[in-house]
Design an enzyme around this catalytic site. Structure first.
Site, PDB file in Angstrom:
ATOM      1  N   HIS A 149       3.141   3.871  -7.753  1.00 39.93           N
ATOM      2  CA  HIS A 149       2.682   2.479  -7.959  1.00 39.93           C
ATOM      3  C   HIS A 149       2.717   2.067  -9.426  1.00 39.93           C
ATOM      4  O   HIS A 149       2.644   0.875  -9.730  1.00 39.93           O
ATOM      5  CB  HIS A 149       1.246   2.288  -7.451  1.00 39.93           C
ATOM      6  CG  HIS A 149       1.087   2.492  -5.982  1.00 39.93           C
ATOM      7  ND1 HIS A 149       1.840   1.805  -5.064  1.00 39.93           N
ATOM      8  CD2 HIS A 149       0.268   3.314  -5.265  1.00 39.93           C
ATOM      9  CE1 HIS A 149       1.490   2.200  -3.833  1.00 39.93           C
ATOM     10  NE2 HIS A 149       0.542   3.121  -3.941  1.00 39.93           N
ATOM     11  N   ASP A 282       0.475  10.587   3.334  1.00 41.11           N
ATOM     12  CA  ASP A 282      -0.563   9.728   3.904  1.00 41.11           C
ATOM     13  C   ASP A 282      -0.073   8.943   5.122  1.00 41.11           C
ATOM     14  O   ASP A 282      -0.810   8.135   5.680  1.00 41.11           O
ATOM     15  CB  ASP A 282      -1.164   8.798   2.839  1.00 41.11           C
ATOM     16  CG  ASP A 282      -0.121   8.179   1.934  1.00 41.11           C
ATOM     17  OD1 ASP A 282       1.077   8.307   2.232  1.00 41.11           O
ATOM     18  OD2 ASP A 282      -0.513   7.553   0.929  1.00 41.11           O
TER      19      ASP A 282
HETATM   20  N1  6DK Z   1      -8.110   2.158  -1.998  1.00 41.91           N
HETATM   21  C1  6DK Z   1      -0.814   6.228  -2.946  1.00 41.91           C
HETATM   22  O1  6DK Z   1      -1.169   6.962  -1.822  1.00 41.91           O
HETATM   23  C2  6DK Z   1      -1.995   5.425  -3.495  1.00 41.91           C
HETATM   24  O2  6DK Z   1       0.256   5.408  -2.583  1.00 41.91           O
HETATM   25  C3  6DK Z   1      -2.599   4.425  -2.529  1.00 41.91           C
HETATM   26  C4  6DK Z   1      -3.512   3.471  -3.254  1.00 41.91           C
HETATM   27  C5  6DK Z   1      -4.305   2.592  -2.297  1.00 41.91           C
HETATM   28  C6  6DK Z   1      -5.222   1.688  -3.026  1.00 41.91           C
HETATM   29  C7  6DK Z   1      -6.057   0.841  -2.125  1.00 41.91           C
HETATM   30  C8  6DK Z   1      -7.020   1.690  -1.329  1.00 41.91           C
HETATM   31  C9  6DK Z   1      -9.118   2.982  -1.552  1.00 41.91           C
HETATM   32  C10 6DK Z   1      -9.263   3.378  -0.233  1.00 41.91           C
HETATM   33  C11 6DK Z   1     -10.327   4.194   0.173  1.00 41.91           C
HETATM   34  C12 6DK Z   1     -11.241   4.623  -0.777  1.00 41.91           C
HETATM   35  C13 6DK Z   1     -11.081   4.252  -2.110  1.00 41.91           C
HETATM   36  C14 6DK Z   1     -10.029   3.436  -2.493  1.00 41.91           C
HETATM   37  F1  6DK Z   1       0.022   6.558  -5.098  1.00 41.91           F
HETATM   38  C15 6DK Z   1      -0.349   7.212  -4.029  1.00 41.91           C
HETATM   39  F2  6DK Z   1      -1.314   8.033  -4.329  1.00 41.91           F
HETATM   40  F3  6DK Z   1       0.675   7.894  -3.603  1.00 41.91           F
HETATM   41  O3  6DK Z   1      -6.802   1.933  -0.173  1.00 41.91           O
HETATM   42 ZN    ZN Z   2       0.141   6.325  -0.500  1.00 47.49          ZN
END
Ligand code: 6DK
Ligand code: ZN
Length: 379
Positions: A149, A282
């Site tokens: 990201h 994921d």
């Molecule tokens: N936040 C990723 O897996 C990162 O792509 C994903 C980022 C998601 C941000 C929004 C979100 C949360 C959810 C649950 C608890 C706390 C925060 F970059 C990678 F790591 F690969 O779902």
């Molecule tokens: Zn992810």
């Protein structure tokens, strides 16, 4: 050296040399107050424990992390961005009290974050270089923080530096001697790799393929549309490929369909010199963020299908994945594939969703002008 790079990575009959990079120092990055967070150090440890318990780690070539040099990071990030990540853990910088992290989108920092971020980027460079040089057949970099990201001037979504993009630019720009001219980046993390997409948007040397939950633009990071507006620009037109699922619950069958009818035909035509895999887990069954249900066998099958390209030169870099059991089992299955273990797909066979065929047909229509192999009718 040139000969080694041009030749087969693995001599016929010899066991593949699979690099495995694990380094405890990347467990230092954690939330500042010990607050619960899905992207936590236990992820790396759970994977390592499983690979040890299965006797898989000892069959790999042990690799250690090196911090990435700033000049390599500078090929994708701005000086301001690099300075932020360099300073974020210093004594003068009170990441807790001044709440810097709050200014960003889904990011946290602590005293270990800076070093972990430089190590994560350096680790992917390190293993990619060895695979590109033919010293390793393939490799796995167990890194965190994740990277896909992170944009030019913005850390976001648990990501500080874009590890895979930095490694891709390193191979292309710093190591012409290795003969890597075309790179396929496959991003199977359940979230769209918005950062990586942007970094190579007008670069035809890097084909970026991302399959992700999109939910009509409502799933984080709310990017990754497949329309013709998002297929790359200039010389890179046709080299940015998104497969955006309309909903969760996607299973092995949906991913295999995206592989068979989008990714693999394009990979065949593109003929990459190396594959960098943004390997988030994921989309795995049981993941608390993804809501999909890829099995360990499913990941093994998807990876097996990729081994047919680039002479099997694949570098896996960990991205997301938040169910400790699922990520450990999935990564273990993938490691066995790279090690050349015989594998037969044993998960229950599902059918792709109707919506999956719709998405795949749309992607093929948007891209067939660039990849004629997509013009045929779907079976
Ligand atoms: N936040 C990723 O897996 C990162 O792509 C994903 C980022 C998601 C941000 C929004 C979100 C949360 C959810 C649950 C608890 C706390 C925060 F970059 C990678 F790591 F690969 O779902
Ligand atoms: Zn992810």
């Amino acid at each position: 050296r040139r000969m080694a790079a041009a030749g087969a990575a693995t001599p016929v009959g010899a066991a593949p040399r699979v690099g495995l990079l694990y380094d405890d120092r990347m467990c230092a990055h954690a939330t500042p107050d010990g607050e619960k967070h899905p992207e936590n150090p236990e992820r790396l440890r759970a994977i390592r424990r499983k690979l040890d318990a299965e006797g898989v780690a000892s069959r790999c070539v042990d690799m250690k992390a090196k911090e990435a040099k700033e000049k390599y990071i500078a090929s994708v990030h701005t000086p301001n961005h690099i300075k932020l990540i360099r300073d974020i853990s210093s004594k003068e910088y009170d990441y807790r009290r001044n709440k810097t992290a709050r200014k960003f989108n889904s990011i946290y920092f602590n005293e270990g974050s800076s070093e972990s971020a430089f190590l994560a980027a350096g680790s992917v460079i390190e293993v990619a270089e060895k695979v590109a040089a033919g010293e390793l057949s393939s490799a796995i970099a167990l890194v965190r923080p994740p990277g896909h990201h992170a944009e030019h001037n913005e850390p976001m979504g648990f990501c500080l530096f874009n590890n895979v993009a930095i490694a891709a630019n390193y191979l292309l720009n710093e190591r012409p001697d290795l003969g890597i001219n075309k790179i396929l980046i496959v991003d199977w993390d359940v979230h769209h790799g918005n950062g990586t997409q942007k970094m190579f948007y007008s670069d035809p040397r890097v084909l970026f393929f991302s399959v992700h939950r999109f939910d009509y633009g409502s799933f984080y990071p709310c990017e990754g549309d497949a329309s013709h507006c998002f297929i790359g620009e200039g010389a890179g037109e046709g080299y940015n490929i998104n497969v955006p699922w309309e909903h969760g619950k996607c299973s092995d069958a949906d991913y295999v369909a995206a592989w068979d009818h989008v990714l693999l035909p394009i990979a065949e035509a593109f003929d990459p010199d190396i594959i960098l895999l943004s390997a988030g887990f994921d989309a795995a069954m049981g993941d608390p963020l993804g809501g999909c249900c890829i099995t360990p066998d499913g990941y093994a099958l998807l990876l097996t299908k990729l081994l047919g390209f680039a002479k099997g030169r694949i570098v896996m870099a960990l991205e997301g994945g938040y169910n400790l059991k699922s990520i450990a089992n999935s990564l273990c299955a993938c490691t066995k594939v790279l090690l050349g273990d015989n594998f037969t797909y044993n998960s229950p066979r599902m059918q792709p969703f109707e919506s999956t065929w719709r998405v795949i047909q749309m992607v093929r229509d948007e891209l067939k002008a660039y990849w004629p192999v997509l013009s045929s009718k779907l079976p």
